[in-house]
Design an enzyme around this catalytic site. Structure first.
Site, mmCIF file in Angstrom:
data_model
loop_
_atom_site.group_PDB
_atom_site.id
_atom_site.type_symbol
_atom_site.label_atom_id
_atom_site.label_comp_id
_atom_site.label_asym_id
_atom_site.label_seq_id
_atom_site.Cartn_x
_atom_site.Cartn_y
_atom_site.Cartn_z
ATOM 1 N N ASP A 158 0.852 -1.193 0.000
ATOM 2 C CA ASP A 158 0.000 0.000 0.000
ATOM 3 C C ASP A 158 0.888 1.244 0.000
ATOM 4 O OD1 ASP A 158 -1.947 1.903 0.258
ATOM 5 O OD2 ASP A 158 -2.420 1.464 2.342
ATOM 6 N N PHE A 159 1.398 1.583 -1.182
ATOM 7 C CA PHE A 159 2.267 2.754 -1.290
ATOM 8 C C PHE A 159 1.489 3.932 -1.835
ATOM 9 C CE2 PHE A 159 5.212 -0.864 -1.534
ATOM 10 C CZ PHE A 159 5.924 -0.584 -0.379
ATOM 11 N N GLU A 160 1.744 5.092 -1.253
ATOM 12 C CA GLU A 160 1.017 6.288 -1.679
ATOM 13 C C GLU A 160 1.967 7.344 -2.221
ATOM 14 O OE1 GLU A 160 -2.424 6.988 0.687
ATOM 15 O OE2 GLU A 160 -2.706 4.822 0.646
ATOM 16 N N SER A 161 3.269 6.975 -2.332
ATOM 17 C CA SER A 161 4.237 7.863 -2.966
ATOM 18 C C SER A 161 5.146 7.002 -3.840
ATOM 19 C CB SER A 161 5.053 8.609 -1.905
ATOM 20 O OG SER A 161 5.657 7.681 -1.026
ATOM 21 N N GLN A 172 -8.666 1.268 -4.104
ATOM 22 C CA GLN A 172 -9.282 2.244 -3.197
ATOM 23 C C GLN A 172 -10.224 3.146 -4.003
ATOM 24 O OE1 GLN A 172 -6.480 4.240 -0.479
ATOM 25 N NE2 GLN A 172 -4.906 2.753 -1.050
#
Ligand SMILES: *[C@@H]1O[C@H](CO)[C@@H](O)[C@H](O)[C@H]1NC(C)=O
Length: 389
Positions: free
Chosen positions: A168-171, A226
């Site tokens: 779950d990477f957001e960058s 998501q």
């Protein structure tokens, strides 16, 4: 004699009531645990220990959130971390409750327990090289995979062994495919049980952070998209329409069949579990039922993912509503106006009529059987038409 029979059927009920992740089911429910996102520090809605939630039969997968750094591994489980003790010589802690609960969740309650890596605060940016990524994967596997005799690595979950990893990477992250593929290799050669890899991209396609892994480099068993905090989320769903403009489950279904390395990958509908669980995208009631029915019409659909457990437990009735939406026949809950059709077709089904291949099994105004003859399933083809394929 009677007692024995009664006991046996009770045991039978238990084994069917609790289920682990099932790749051939489209009713899996995954809920993230670990971040206490509802934010209470006391009272009935504070995040409880893991086993408390595993006793619920509707959940199938629980990703533990999060391993927040990889190279020098660190865990964060919000208030659950207070029940853990530091392991000297590392940045990790040992959690005796999680050691016990992971095993209980798997063995007693049949849950699939993943460790989710990343989260919004992850800032290492991945790895400087492919070989650094492989070294890190070997270390993470030694820490969370099966125990090896003589190993001196810190083990936060003791002898308990998780069922796989979630990304779950957001960058932006570098060399993450090498890390994921090394974990995959280690999992495949470990044997003993089935291990899984999943990812949590945001709905804009392609996902910025997880893109290199999802672009065909890594074999995922399932991903949960998501569908919140974005223009393509649940809030953009048009009820009653078979074509969607912004809500883009169709795009991700197409990803599964064309771009994904594993063409049998399952795609979960990722949703907020409560009004405040995300900035936008929370839906409930008949709108959510319609979104789930629509998503279920895609063959890659694997179930629903929710963020997160504490939010869900503070939202009375929501989990049962989602479970019921998932269990409903795909074609009969597409529009909110179809409640009466559902009732009628249930009685039609009770007469035992099975619809042959290509026959109608749903659609607005349709009152016939919604049960397809084996091996066909009812596939949504628009508001007015679903057929057995
Ligand atoms: C922490 O431990 C207490 C005492 O065993 C337990 O009641 C509580 O549920 C635990 N909290 C979490 C979040 O694990």
């Amino acid at each position: 004699m009677h007692l024995t029979t009664a006991l046996l059927s009770f045991v039978g009920l238990l084994t069917t009531a609790f289920a682990a992740y099932n790749p051939s089911s489209s009713s899996n429910i995954a809920v993230y645990w670990g971040q206490n996102s509802y934010g209470q520090s006391t009272g009935s809605f504070v995040q409880q220990r893991l086993s408390y939630y595993c006793a619920n039969s509707q959940l199938t997968v629980i990703p533990l959130a999060f391993l927040i750094t990889i190279s020098n591994p660190t865990l964060n489980f919000a208030n659950a971390g207070n029940n853990c003790t530091a392991i000297s010589g590392s940045s990790l802690f040992y959690c005796s409750q999680l050691e016990a609960d992971i095993t209980t969740c798997q063995k007693t309650y049949g849950k699939t327990i993943l460790l989710s890596i990343g989260g919004a605060t992850y800032s290492e940016g991945g790895f400087s090289s492919s070989s650094a990524a492989v070294t890190a994967a070997n270390n993470i596997w030694a820490i969370f995979g099966p125990t090896t005799s003589g190993s001196t690595v810190p083990r936060p979950f003791g002898t308990a062994v998780i069922d796989g990893f979630d990304f779950d990477f957001e960058s932006t992250v570098s060399n993450m495919p090498s890390f994921a593929n090394q974990l995959r290799t280690l999992m495949n050669s470990a044997g003993g049980k089935t291990y899984y890899l999943s990812a949590a991209p945001q709905c804009p396609y392609p996902d910025a952070a997880d893109g290199p892994m999802l672009g065909g480099a890594v074999s995922f068993d399932f991903i949960w998209v998501q569908f919140y905090n974005n223009y393509c989320g649940l809030n953009s769903f048009t009820v009653g329409s078979s074509t969607q403009n912004n809500f883009n489950f169709a795009t991700w279904d197409n990803w599964a069949k064309t771009t994904s390395l594993n063409k049998n990958v399952k795609v979960f509908l990722g949703i907020p579990a409560n009004t405040g669980a995300a900035g936008s995208g929370y839906e409930s009631g008949s709108t959510l039922a319609s979104i789930i029915a629509y998503s279920k019409s895609f063959s890659s659909f694997g179930g629903v993912m929710m963020w997160d457990m504490s939010q869900l437990w503070a939202n009375s009735g929501f989990l049962s509503a989602v479970a019921s939406d998932l269990g409903a026949p795909a074609a009969t809950t597409v529009a909110t106006t179809l409640q009466t059709v559902t009732k009628t077709s249930t009685s039609a089904a009770a007469t035992g009529t099975a619809v042959p291949q290509w026959g109608q099994c749903g659609g607005e105004g349709y009152t016939g059987s919604t049960v397809c003859a084996a091996p066909y399933t009812c596939v949504y083809g628009g508001v007015w038409w679903s057929s057995c394929q």
